[in-house]
Design a protein around this motif. Structure first.
Motif, short mmCIF file in Angstrom:
data_model
loop_
_atom_site.label_atom_id
_atom_site.label_comp_id
_atom_site.label_asym_id
_atom_site.label_seq_id
_atom_site.Cartn_x
_atom_site.Cartn_y
_atom_site.Cartn_z
N ARG A 181 0.84 -1.20 0.00
CA ARG A 181 0.00 0.00 0.00
C ARG A 181 0.88 1.25 0.00
NH1 ARG A 181 -5.08 0.51 0.21
NH2 ARG A 181 -4.98 2.57 1.22
N GLN A 182 1.93 1.24 0.77
CA GLN A 182 2.82 2.39 0.85
C GLN A 182 3.35 2.79 -0.52
OE1 GLN A 182 7.34 2.59 2.09
NE2 GLN A 182 6.06 2.22 3.88
N GLN A 183 3.73 1.79 -1.29
CA GLN A 183 4.34 2.07 -2.59
C GLN A 183 3.33 2.03 -3.74
OE1 GLN A 183 7.47 3.00 -2.61
NE2 GLN A 183 7.99 2.42 -0.52
N ILE A 242 7.07 11.94 14.21
CA ILE A 242 6.58 10.89 13.32
C ILE A 242 5.18 11.29 12.87
CG2 ILE A 242 5.99 8.45 13.06
CD1 ILE A 242 7.99 7.85 15.31
N ILE A 243 4.99 11.37 11.57
CA ILE A 243 3.69 11.75 11.00
C ILE A 243 3.19 10.60 10.15
CG2 ILE A 243 2.48 13.32 9.43
CD1 ILE A 243 5.61 14.45 11.24
N THR A 244 1.98 10.12 10.41
CA THR A 244 1.44 8.99 9.66
C THR A 244 -0.01 9.22 9.28
OG1 THR A 244 0.94 6.62 9.71
CG2 THR A 244 1.03 7.75 11.85
N PRO A 245 -0.29 9.41 7.99
CA PRO A 245 -1.68 9.56 7.55
C PRO A 245 -2.42 8.23 7.44
CG PRO A 245 -0.20 9.76 5.68
CD PRO A 245 0.66 9.66 6.90
N GLU A 246 -1.67 7.13 7.36
CA GLU A 246 -2.30 5.80 7.31
C GLU A 246 -1.33 4.79 7.92
OE1 GLU A 246 -4.04 4.44 3.56
OE2 GLU A 246 -3.51 2.38 4.10
N PHE A 247 -1.58 4.42 9.16
CA PHE A 247 -0.69 3.50 9.88
C PHE A 247 -1.23 2.07 9.77
CE2 PHE A 247 0.63 1.18 13.65
CZ PHE A 247 1.98 1.44 13.67
N PRO A 248 -0.34 1.08 9.57
CA PRO A 248 1.12 1.15 9.50
C PRO A 248 1.68 1.32 8.09
CG PRO A 248 0.45 -1.12 9.55
CD PRO A 248 -0.83 -0.32 9.59
N ALA A 249 0.81 1.60 7.13
CA ALA A 249 1.25 1.60 5.73
C ALA A 249 2.33 2.64 5.46
CB ALA A 249 0.06 1.82 4.80
N THR A 250 2.21 3.81 6.04
CA THR A 250 3.19 4.83 5.69
C THR A 250 3.39 5.82 6.81
OG1 THR A 250 3.86 6.35 3.92
CG2 THR A 250 1.56 6.43 4.61
N LEU A 251 4.62 6.29 6.95
CA LEU A 251 4.93 7.34 7.90
C LEU A 251 6.10 8.15 7.38
CD1 LEU A 251 7.71 6.45 9.64
CD2 LEU A 251 6.08 4.84 10.64
N ALA A 252 6.19 9.36 7.87
CA ALA A 252 7.32 10.23 7.55
C ALA A 252 7.97 10.66 8.86
CB ALA A 252 6.87 11.44 6.75
N LEU A 253 9.25 10.92 8.81
CA LEU A 253 10.01 11.37 9.97
C LEU A 253 10.47 12.81 9.75
CD1 LEU A 253 12.14 8.14 10.24
CD2 LEU A 253 10.55 8.89 11.99
N VAL A 254 10.51 13.56 10.83
CA VAL A 254 10.98 14.94 10.78
C VAL A 254 11.97 15.17 11.91
CG1 VAL A 254 10.37 17.39 10.95
CG2 VAL A 254 8.82 15.79 9.79
N GLY A 255 13.14 15.66 11.55
CA GLY A 255 14.11 16.11 12.53
C GLY A 255 14.06 17.63 12.61
N VAL A 256 14.01 18.16 13.81
CA VAL A 256 13.93 19.61 14.01
C VAL A 256 15.25 20.11 14.58
CG1 VAL A 256 12.62 21.49 15.07
CG2 VAL A 256 11.46 19.33 14.51
N ARG A 257 15.85 21.04 13.87
CA ARG A 257 17.06 21.67 14.41
C ARG A 257 16.64 22.82 15.31
NH1 ARG A 257 22.99 23.17 12.07
NH2 ARG A 257 23.58 24.39 13.88
N GLY A 258 17.05 22.77 16.55
CA GLY A 258 16.62 23.77 17.52
C GLY A 258 17.09 25.16 17.21
N ASP A 259 16.41 26.15 17.74
CA ASP A 259 16.85 27.55 17.64
C ASP A 259 18.09 27.72 18.50
OD1 ASP A 259 14.72 28.46 15.98
OD2 ASP A 259 13.40 28.34 17.73
N GLU A 260 19.15 28.18 17.88
CA GLU A 260 20.43 28.27 18.60
C GLU A 260 20.94 29.70 18.63
OE1 GLU A 260 22.82 25.57 16.38
OE2 GLU A 260 21.63 23.84 16.92
#
Length: 236
Positions: free
Chosen positions: A44-46, A218-236
Motif C-alpha cells: 500500500r505504501q508504494q 513521526i507523522i502517519t496519515p495511514e498506519f502502519p502503511a506509511t509514515l514520515a520522519l521529521v528532525g527539528v534543528r533547535g533555535d540556537e
C-alpha cells in the motif's frame, strides 16, 4: 492492523482518483523477511497512487509532514503556492518521490542528486537551508547517521529535515552488512546505488537523535502503511 482509516484523497493535489497496484516481488519479500501482513502494508505504501499527480502513499505522508512543520492544513499543491513557503530555502536530496513537481516551483529550491552530491559529504555551507527533504534514500546510504548529520549541518536554526524510509513497524532497525545484497525499486535494477544498506524498524527515529537533532516527529496519515520522519534543528 490499521490504526487510522485508509487515505481517501491525495494529500498532494486533493484528487480522490486513487488506484492500487501491488509492487513487491517474491525475491524482495524473501530477502526482507517480511510477513504477509507486512507485505500488504508496504505494498500500500508504494502502490496506492493518485491518477492526477502520480503521488504514492509515501509521497503523501512526506507532503503531510512538511505541511505540518509549517502549520498548514491544506494540500501540498496549495502549500507551495503560499507566500511564506516561497521564501523557504529548500534542499531536495535526489528526487523526493513525486514531490519534485511541486517543490521545483519554489524560487529557492535546489536539488542535489547522487552521484554528483554525496549525502554523507554535501557541498553546501552550514545553515544554508530551511528545509531538507529526501524520500526512500537514506536506507541506501552506507553511513545513514553521517548523512543525517550533514542534513543537520546545512539546516539553519529552526529548520526541518523531513524524509521517508521504508519502515517495518514491528521490528528493530538492522544493518544488512554481511547479508546478500538486496535492492528496492525496479527488480531488474542491480546497480550499487540501489543496494539496501539499512532496514528500518520502529527505532528509526534514533538515527535523527544520533545525528544531532534535538527533536524528532513521526507523522502517519495511514498506519502502519506509511509514515514520515521529521528532525527539528533547535533555535540556537
Amino acid at each position: 492492523m490499521t490504526a487510522n482509516a485508509p487515505i481517501k484523497f491525495c494529500i498532494c493535489c486533493g484528487s480522490e482518483d486513487l488506484v492500487f497496484n501491488r509492487v513487491l516481488w517474491p525475491a524482495l519479500i524473501q530477502e526482507w523477511g517480511i510477513s504477509e501482513a507486512e507485505t500488504e502494508y508496504i505494498d500500500r505504501q508504494q502502490g496506492v497512487q493518485c491518477r492526477r499527480c502520480g503521488s504514492n502513499l509515501r509521497s503523501m505522508a512526506l507532503a503531510l509532514a512538511i505541511c505540518r512543520c509549517y502549520g498548514y492544513e491544506g494540500t501540498f499543491k496549495r502549500f507551495v503556492g503560499k507566500f511564506r513557503t516561497r521564501r523557504l530555502r529548500v534542499l531536495e536530496i535526489n528526487e523526493a518521490g513525486w514531490l519534485t513537481q511541486f517543490l521545483s516551483k519554489l524560487p529557492k529550491h535546489n536539488i542535489g542528486k547522487y552521484p554528483e552530491v554525496d549525502m554523507m559529504r554535501m557541498p553546501y555551507a552550514d545553515g544554508s537551508y530551511d528545509l531538507v527533504v529526501h524520500s526512500d534514500t537514506l536506507e541506501h546510504v552506507p553511513e545513514p547517521v553521517a548523512a543525517l548529520a550533514e542534513c543537520y549541518r546545512v539546516l539553519a536554526p529552526g529548520g526541518f529535515c523531513a524524509f521517508t524510509v521504508p519502515v517495518i513497524v514491528d521490528r528493530m532497525t538492522r544493518s544488512r552488512a554481511g547479508l546478500p545484497n538486496s535492492y528496492h525499486g525496479d527488480p531488474k535494477e542491480r546497480s550499487e546505488a540501489f543496494v539496501v544498506r539499512t532496514e528500518y524498524g520502529c527505532d528509526a527515529w534514533k538515527h535523527l537523535v544520533l545525528a544531532g537533532f534535538q527533536e524528532c516527529r513521526i507523522i502517519t496519515p495511514e498506519f502502519p502503511a506509511t509514515l514520515a520522519l521529521v528532525g527539528v534543528r533547535g533555535d540556537e
